[in-house]
Scaffold this motif. Structure first.
Motif, PDB file in Angstrom:
ATOM      1  N   GLU A  14      48.389  97.556 105.047  1.00 51.02           N
ATOM      2  CA  GLU A  14      49.364  97.517 106.139  1.00 51.02           C
ATOM      3  C   GLU A  14      48.663  97.284 107.469  1.00 51.02           C
ATOM      4  O   GLU A  14      47.938  98.160 107.967  1.00 51.02           O
ATOM      5  CB  GLU A  14      50.142  98.841 106.194  1.00 51.02           C
ATOM      6  N   GLY A  15      48.835  96.105 108.035  1.00 51.34           N
ATOM      7  CA  GLY A  15      48.311  95.805 109.372  1.00 51.34           C
ATOM      8  C   GLY A  15      46.814  95.985 109.490  1.00 51.34           C
ATOM      9  O   GLY A  15      46.310  96.473 110.504  1.00 51.34           O
ATOM     10  N   LEU A  16      46.075  95.549 108.465  1.00 51.99           N
ATOM     11  CA  LEU A  16      44.636  95.774 108.433  1.00 51.99           C
ATOM     12  C   LEU A  16      43.890  94.747 109.279  1.00 51.99           C
ATOM     13  O   LEU A  16      43.999  93.541 109.064  1.00 51.99           O
ATOM     14  CB  LEU A  16      44.132  95.703 106.989  1.00 51.99           C
ATOM     15  N   SER A  17      43.131  95.255 110.238  1.00 51.17           N
ATOM     16  CA  SER A  17      42.200  94.428 111.006  1.00 51.17           C
ATOM     17  C   SER A  17      40.831  95.077 110.928  1.00 51.17           C
ATOM     18  O   SER A  17      40.713  96.309 110.897  1.00 51.17           O
ATOM     19  CB  SER A  17      42.635  94.321 112.469  1.00 51.17           C
ATOM     20  N   LEU A  18      39.799  94.243 110.875  1.00 50.85           N
ATOM     21  CA  LEU A  18      38.439  94.770 110.778  1.00 50.85           C
ATOM     22  C   LEU A  18      37.506  93.832 111.516  1.00 50.85           C
ATOM     23  O   LEU A  18      37.658  92.602 111.474  1.00 50.85           O
ATOM     24  CB  LEU A  18      38.038  94.900 109.304  1.00 50.85           C
ATOM     25  N   GLY A  22      32.335  93.953 116.863  1.00 52.27           N
ATOM     26  CA  GLY A  22      33.293  93.336 117.762  1.00 52.27           C
ATOM     27  C   GLY A  22      33.783  91.964 117.340  1.00 52.27           C
ATOM     28  O   GLY A  22      34.715  91.426 117.947  1.00 52.27           O
ATOM     29  N   LYS A  23      33.194  91.378 116.299  1.00 49.80           N
ATOM     30  CA  LYS A  23      33.608  90.055 115.841  1.00 49.80           C
ATOM     31  C   LYS A  23      34.638  90.207 114.731  1.00 49.80           C
ATOM     32  O   LYS A  23      34.331  90.741 113.661  1.00 49.80           O
ATOM     33  CB  LYS A  23      32.408  89.261 115.334  1.00 49.80           C
ATOM     34  N   PRO A  24      35.875  89.718 114.941  1.00 53.47           N
ATOM     35  CA  PRO A  24      36.925  89.915 113.945  1.00 53.47           C
ATOM     36  C   PRO A  24      36.583  89.252 112.605  1.00 53.47           C
ATOM     37  O   PRO A  24      36.127  88.118 112.554  1.00 53.47           O
ATOM     38  CB  PRO A  24      38.154  89.255 114.575  1.00 53.47           C
ATOM     39  N   ALA A  25      36.816  90.016 111.517  1.00 51.46           N
ATOM     40  CA  ALA A  25      36.640  89.491 110.163  1.00 51.46           C
ATOM     41  C   ALA A  25      37.965  89.445 109.413  1.00 51.46           C
ATOM     42  O   ALA A  25      38.181  88.571 108.581  1.00 51.46           O
ATOM     43  CB  ALA A  25      35.635  90.344 109.386  1.00 51.46           C
ATOM     44  N   LEU A  26      38.852  90.390 109.718  1.00 52.91           N
ATOM     45  CA  LEU A  26      40.198  90.435 109.149  1.00 52.91           C
ATOM     46  C   LEU A  26      41.170  90.655 110.298  1.00 52.91           C
ATOM     47  O   LEU A  26      40.913  91.454 111.204  1.00 52.91           O
ATOM     48  CB  LEU A  26      40.334  91.561 108.123  1.00 52.91           C
ATOM     49  N   LYS A  49      37.603  87.018 102.531  1.00 49.73           N
ATOM     50  CA  LYS A  49      38.065  87.495 101.214  1.00 49.73           C
ATOM     51  C   LYS A  49      37.143  88.565 100.625  1.00 49.73           C
ATOM     52  O   LYS A  49      37.628  89.561 100.069  1.00 49.73           O
ATOM     53  CB  LYS A  49      38.254  86.322 100.245  1.00 49.73           C
ATOM     54  N   SER A  50      35.828  88.402 100.733  1.00 52.27           N
ATOM     55  CA  SER A  50      34.924  89.441 100.226  1.00 52.27           C
ATOM     56  C   SER A  50      34.995  90.696 101.093  1.00 52.27           C
ATOM     57  O   SER A  50      34.888  91.822 100.587  1.00 52.27           O
ATOM     58  CB  SER A  50      33.485  88.925 100.158  1.00 52.27           C
ATOM     59  N   THR A  51      35.186  90.517 102.399  1.00 49.31           N
ATOM     60  CA  THR A  51      35.360  91.667 103.288  1.00 49.31           C
ATOM     61  C   THR A  51      36.583  92.470 102.871  1.00 49.31           C
ATOM     62  O   THR A  51      36.532  93.707 102.773  1.00 49.31           O
ATOM     63  CB  THR A  51      35.503  91.204 104.746  1.00 49.31           C
ATOM     64  N   LEU A  52      37.689  91.796 102.621  1.00 50.18           N
ATOM     65  CA  LEU A  52      38.904  92.481 102.185  1.00 50.18           C
ATOM     66  C   LEU A  52      38.663  93.220 100.871  1.00 50.18           C
ATOM     67  O   LEU A  52      39.090  94.375 100.712  1.00 50.18           O
ATOM     68  CB  LEU A  52      40.046  91.475 102.040  1.00 50.18           C
ATOM     69  N   GLY A 228      40.081  84.944 108.512  1.00 49.54           N
ATOM     70  CA  GLY A 228      40.439  86.354 108.555  1.00 49.54           C
ATOM     71  C   GLY A 228      41.921  86.639 108.467  1.00 49.54           C
ATOM     72  O   GLY A 228      42.331  87.805 108.520  1.00 49.54           O
ATOM     73  N   GLU A 229      42.742  85.604 108.332  1.00 53.35           N
ATOM     74  CA  GLU A 229      44.193  85.783 108.265  1.00 53.35           C
ATOM     75  C   GLU A 229      44.704  85.502 106.851  1.00 53.35           C
ATOM     76  O   GLU A 229      44.145  84.656 106.139  1.00 53.35           O
ATOM     77  CB  GLU A 229      44.898  84.844 109.239  1.00 53.35           C
TER      78      GLU A 229
END
Length: 257
Positions: A14-18, A22-26, A49-52, A228-229
């Motif tokens: 749910e609404g996952l950002s990572l 400081g550099k967005p991956a998800l 995809k591997s980060t997720l 990342g989307e």
């Protein structure tokens, strides 16, 4: 967005950002991963995809520079809640990596390793668990006469199935697979794919792959990620034969990388 309302959920993201340092991956990912199905993550290199995949058993915890927002829920519990036992989470959500990583010990001891850590010591019980795990990983018939030989004497494909057997021995609910066949020959790859299909009757599998044909062969659902989307998420047959979005179509037809 496909909601898979007819399927019981394993994970709810749910609404996952990572971000790493400081550099967005998800970026604001929301999706449900159905129970006892194979879900594939596809997308170009660096898409997240591997980060997720690693977020699903908190391997990102090992990096101090990670910042995260959103929730990942397993069986009704937020896996990032303060009271979550991370070691127990990683038992429930096992991980198999791209390169086989058997321990420098016998085939038998590799499979029994995690079980012994749980306090199981009786030889008869260990013997039964080792045999069951190797059979579940479609490896028993190939190694039953040399269980006390070094795991490093096995071929690459056999080593990968041994790692899967080692993971299955502790009775996970979920098996995460990060390109498990990318370093293997075609025959070994076929055995891994057959194994993936056979295991979904008893646990949930989540697969990262660069091989879209592999995703089409083994998965029930496919998520396409880019930058990342989450671009599109659907039943695999629908995503590959009738994608909703032009970006998805361009990727699966090779018009972009």
């Amino acid at each position: 967005m496909t909601d898979f309302t007819s399927e019981a959920s394993c994970f709810e993201v749910e609404g996952l950002s990572l971000a790493y340092d400081g550099k967005p991956a998800l970026r604001d990912l929301t999706l449900r991963i159905p129970r006892q199905r194979v879900t594939a993550f596809i997308g170009p290199s660096g898409c997240g995809k591997s980060t997720l995949l690693r977020v699903l058993n908190r391997l990102h915890d090992l990096n101090e520079d990670v910042s995260r927002q959103g929730r990942v829920v397993l069986a009704g519990q937020d896996i990032h809640a303060p009271d979550v036992d991370v070691a127990e989470l990683r038992r429930r959500v096992g991980m198999v990596f791209q390169t086989p990583n058997p321990f420098p010990m016998s085939i038998y001891d590799n499979v029994a390793f995690g079980v012994r850590l749980q306090g199981i010591k009786r030889k008869r019980v260990l013997d039964e668990i080792v045999e069951w795990s190797l059979e579940s990983a479609a490896l028993w018939d190939e190694v039953k006469d040399r269980l006390h030989s070094s795991a490093w004497t096995l071929s690459g494909g056999q080593q990968q199935r041994l790692v899967i057997a080692r993971t299955l021995a502790v009775q996970p609910e979920v098996l995460l697979l990060d390109e498990p066949a990318s370093a293997l020959d075609p025959i070994s790859t076929l055995k891994i794919e057959e194994l993936i299909r056979s295991l979904k009757s008893r646990l949930t599998l989540v697969l990262v792959t660069h091989n879209m044909q592999q995703a089409a062969r083994v998965s029930d659902y496919t998520a396409f990620l880019q930058d990342g989307e989450l671009i599109e998420y659907a039943a695999t047959d629908n995503l590959f034969t009738n994608p909703r979005l032009r970006r998805t179509e361009n990727y699966i037809t090779g018009r972009m990388s």
